[in-house]
Enzyme design. Structure first.
Site, mmCIF file in Angstrom:
data_model
loop_
_atom_site.group_PDB
_atom_site.id
_atom_site.type_symbol
_atom_site.label_atom_id
_atom_site.label_comp_id
_atom_site.label_asym_id
_atom_site.label_seq_id
_atom_site.Cartn_x
_atom_site.Cartn_y
_atom_site.Cartn_z
ATOM 1 N N GLY A 1 -0.520 -26.568 17.518
ATOM 2 C CA GLY A 1 -1.236 -26.337 18.775
ATOM 3 C C GLY A 1 -0.350 -26.575 19.983
ATOM 4 O O GLY A 1 0.471 -27.491 20.006
ATOM 5 N N VAL A 2 -0.552 -25.753 20.994
ATOM 6 C CA VAL A 2 0.205 -25.876 22.240
ATOM 7 C C VAL A 2 -0.096 -27.225 22.927
ATOM 8 O O VAL A 2 0.780 -27.828 23.538
ATOM 9 C CB VAL A 2 -0.174 -24.673 23.142
ATOM 10 N N GLY A 3 -1.339 -27.715 22.759
ATOM 11 C CA GLY A 3 -1.755 -28.937 23.461
ATOM 12 C C GLY A 3 -0.991 -30.172 23.026
ATOM 13 O O GLY A 3 -0.356 -30.854 23.844
ATOM 14 N N CYS B 1 6.764 -23.945 13.773
ATOM 15 C CA CYS B 1 5.569 -23.737 12.949
ATOM 16 C C CYS B 1 4.472 -23.063 13.780
ATOM 17 O O CYS B 1 3.980 -23.648 14.740
ATOM 18 C CB CYS B 1 5.079 -25.070 12.417
ATOM 19 N N HIS C 1 1.619 -30.384 20.838
ATOM 20 C CA HIS C 1 3.056 -30.128 20.679
ATOM 21 C C HIS C 1 3.832 -30.365 21.976
ATOM 22 O O HIS C 1 4.812 -31.119 22.008
ATOM 23 C CB HIS C 1 3.231 -28.682 20.220
ATOM 24 N N ASN D 1 6.092 -36.750 18.261
ATOM 25 C CA ASN D 1 5.365 -35.661 17.604
ATOM 26 C C ASN D 1 5.355 -35.811 16.079
ATOM 27 O O ASN D 1 4.611 -35.106 15.400
ATOM 28 C CB ASN D 1 5.957 -34.302 17.989
ATOM 29 N N TYR D 2 6.204 -36.695 15.556
ATOM 30 C CA TYR D 2 6.125 -37.017 14.130
ATOM 31 C C TYR D 2 5.491 -38.406 14.038
ATOM 32 O O TYR D 2 6.089 -39.364 13.566
ATOM 33 C CB TYR D 2 7.520 -37.008 13.473
#
Ligand SMILES: Cc1cc2nc3c(=O)[nH]c(=O)nc-3n(C[C@H](O)[C@H](O)[C@H](O)COP(=O)(O)OP(=O)(O)OC[C@H]3O[C@@H](n4cnc5c(N)ncnc54)[C@H](O)[C@@H]3O)c2cc1C
Ligand SMILES: *[C@@H]1O[C@H](CO)[C@@H](O)[C@H](O)[C@H]1NC(C)=O
Ligand SMILES: *[C@@H]1O[C@H](CO)[C@@H](O)[C@H](O)[C@H]1NC(C)=O
Ligand SMILES: *[C@@H]1O[C@H](CO)[C@@H](O)[C@H](O)[C@H]1NC(C)=O
Ligand SMILES: *[C@@H]1O[C@H](CO)[C@@H](O)[C@H](O)[C@H]1NC(C)=O
Ligand SMILES: *[C@@H]1O[C@H](CO)[C@@H](O)[C@H](O)[C@H]1NC(C)=O
Ligand SMILES: *[C@@H]1O[C@H](CO)[C@@H](O)[C@H](O)[C@H]1NC(C)=O
Length: 552
Positions: free
Chosen positions: A187-189, A183, A191, A479-480
């Site tokens: 955000g890189v932070g 997706c 994720h 992350n979920y």
């Protein structure tokens, strides 16, 4: 550069104590919360780089709401009753992050850190706890510096989105790719802090597996890199979940080789078209096929030829090679799918980002650098992992439960390959060898009023899936984020209380995460509903480090 900043901070710390004494006196004498905020703002102005206040937003500023809402993805946490921050700081330099930490610590405000704002529970911009909080929103810190050639790598600041990162890397060379999620607005932070999986994970692992250095601001306001933070903390930030150990301001990531053309396909089969037996075959081979092939499955309610509701099984796939080679690979390992040339599209790796995000209406890759469109919607999700194939005869039952939902989506991604070659202790993400695939259950809705029903369906579905998924502990993906798994009630919530959810996300790595936390943030400054609690096992720092060492 890091050392410079640390020494710059030392005289500041001395100054700070004097300034703080004044601020506290005022805060105690006048209990009006606005005054407290004003003092906090004054505190920030001690930063020599705070030459104006363009990066500070309080509820009095007319831009406060638009800044707050800008990256809220889940509308469940955008209502008027959602708790709001005392202030939003959008740092323009790293020192703004450092002073925000020091000042928040002094005023006993909590911190929420936001990069892309995709947190499933909104924990990067709201709080279910009573303590006043300040949001550090990193969206202005998003420079990307690419080093191509041998050992190609990138330094990316954490306010960048995956889409921006993918775009600029592909501009550097069409044979360079980044290992991360599908997706582009993520955000890189956040994720990478939580692992980060996507369509190259079977070949190259998680985004976090590809981190080679990082810059973070720690609980003492120090800016440190891999060398100065030490290997324990560097281990913890690569998958231990965002927000517990410090503010990551930049990652250094390994870049990988991608061929000129890769191939994608998306094939849907209803139950009447044999969806169940194809699903069953996929369970057996998805994790074993060539590492160049990533196949995920999307289960949705669809309609059959006579317009009756049915389950639709979609095989959504990327292959790191040509269409011919892909068809050869599928013919060898999964002939039942009947994949044909017309189902396959060759494209550049960067174009697959649009493909997987289901872009429409002539969107171009240039849109990726515009950071949008943000998919704002109500949603709820949960995760599971499967270690033993679900017997084919049980699938009917699972599909039946799906049909009881309003509009559920189940996404399942094959693991195996590189994912199972990496040891479970290499980084905090533990679901490696023996894991066939993950399941994400999602419900999206557009009307607030159906939320209760959607959430209650999902809880039931999760309960019913118990016999078919990894258990003891049941496995989940940080992350979920799912607050149903358990929460910290306050900053004193103990390690043993947190084990219930901590072991689901991190397995045995949870203990090591808590020990690192005990060393680097013993006072639990970086505290939130699912932050890692400090496990303090010894009294001196030296002993604590030894304990971690012996645990390894
Ligand atoms: C539409 C959508 C698609 C997704 N697709 C994928 C996918 O393909 N693969 C996948 O693995 N995941 C996916 N995710 C999940 C995503 O990886 C997580 O939600 C991730 O945490 C989001 O990161 P963020 O920076 O956007 O979120 P944020 O909400 O900003 O942050 C998430 C968490 O990390 C913390 N955090 C954020 N930035 C920092 C920082 N710089 N330093 C320290 N802590 C920080 C926050 O405080 C919060 O706890 C998806 C999510 C959504 C909503
Ligand atoms: C506030 O928003 C307006 C309109 O988007 C913008 O022009 C202005 O620069 C913003 N101000 C700050 C301080 O961000
Ligand atoms: C603060 O500003 C100075 C000069 O204005 C600059 O050299 C320094 O790098 C800045 N510090 C940070 C942390 O950005
Ligand atoms: C469609 O689904 C209905 C209900 O399950 C079933 O009775 C019917 O045979 C299906 N029709 C086709 C063409 O598959
Ligand atoms: C299938 O659809 C037809 C026509 O739409 C309808 O009459 C029939 O009741 C449906 N059958 C089922 C099992 O839902
Ligand atoms: C992708 O977009 C198409 C057309 O807009 C839509 O019909 C389809 O449901 C979407 N697929 C997913 C997985 O969202
Ligand atoms: C939301 O759902 C409620 C109840 O079903 C309905 O009354 C309302 O009109 C819906 N609102 C919108 C915007 O669709």
């Amino acid at each position: 550069m890091e050392l410079n900043i640390i020494t710059q901070m030392i005289p500041y710390m001395v100054l700070f104590s004097a300034a703080v004494a004044v601020a506290v006196a005022v805060a105690v004498a006048v209990s009006d919360p606005v005054v407290v905020v004003d003092n906090f703002l004054q505190c920030l102005t001690q930063d020599p780089n705070a030459t104006n206040s363009d990066f500070v937003f309080t509820p009095n500023d007319k831009n406060y709401s638009s800044v707050l809402e800008s990256t809220i993805i889940n509308l469940r946490f955008a209502s008027s009753t959602t708790p709001k921050p005392l202030a939003i700081i959008t740092p323009l330099t790293y020192s703004h992050v450092q002073y925000t930490i020091l000042c928040s610590k002094h005023f006993k405000f909590q911190i929420r850190i936001r990069s892309g704002g995709h947190d499933y529970a909104g924990l990067s911009y709201t709080s279910n706890l009573q303590t006043p909080f300040v949001v550090i929103d990193l969206k202005e810190l998003r420079s990307i510096t690419i080093e191509s050639g041998q050992n190609a790598h990138v330094w990316v600041e954490t306010g960048a989105t995956l889409g921006e990162l993918y775009y600029w890397v592909s501009q550097e060379s069409q044979n360079l790719g980044v290992v991360a999620g599908t997706c582009p607005t993520v955000g890189v932070g956040g994720h990478i802090s939580g692992g980060g999986f996507g369509n190259m994970m079977r070949k190259y692992g998680l985004a976090a597996d590809n981190v080679i250095d990082a810059r973070i601001v720690d609980a003492n306001g120090r800016l440190v890199d891999r060398k100065s933070m030490g290997e324990d903390l560097f281990w913890a930030i690569r998958g231990g979940g965002g927000g517990s150990f410090g503010v990551v301001v930049a990652w250094k990531l390994n870049l990988v080789y991608v061929p000129d053309k890769v191939t994608v396909f998306s094939v849907s089969k209803t139950l009447e078209q044999g969806g169940s037996s194809l699903f069953n075959k996929w369970q057996h081979i998805g994790h074993k096929v060539s590492q160049d092939l990533f196949m995920r499955i999307i289960i949705q309610i669809g309609l059959n030829d006579t317009g009756n509701k049915t389950i639709q099984v979609t095989f959504n796939s990327m292959f790191l090679g040509s269409a011919d080679k892909l068809i050869e690979t599928i013919t060898d390992s999964f002939p039942e799918l009947g994949l044909q040339e017309k189902d396959c599209t060759e494209m550049r790796w960067i174009e697959t980002v649009l493909y997987f995000d289901n872009y429409t209406k002539g969107d171009s890759i240039d849109d990726l650098k515009e950071r949008g469109p943000e998919p704002k919607i109500y949603f709820n999700a949960k995760s599971d992992y499967v270690k033993q194939v679900i017997p084919e005869e049980k699938l009917e039952e699972i599909w039946k439960w799906c049909m009881e939902g309003d509009n559920p989506v189940l996404v399942m991604e094959s693991h195996g390959g590189k994912m199972s070659e990496i040891e479970e202790t290499t980084i905090p993400y533990p679901h490696r060898k023996g894991y066939l695939y993950n399941i994400q259950y999602v419900e999206f809705w557009g009307n607030e009023s159906s939320g209760k029903r959607r959430i209650s369906w999902m809880r039931k579905m999760y309960e019913k899936m118990t016999p078919y998924v990894a258990n003891n502990p049941r496995a989940a993906y940080v992350n979920y984020r799912d607050l149903d798994l358990g929460v910290n009630y306050d900053s004193k919530t103990s390690y043993s209380n947190a084990m219930e959810w901590g072991n689901k996300y991190f397995g045995d790595n949870f203990k090591r995460l808590a020990m690192v936390k005990g060393v680097v943030d013993p006072d639990n400054f970086f505290f939130f509903e699912q932050s890692i609690p400090p496990l303090i096992t010894s009294t001196t720092d030296e002993d604590k480090i030894n304990v971690i060492g012996s645990y390894l």
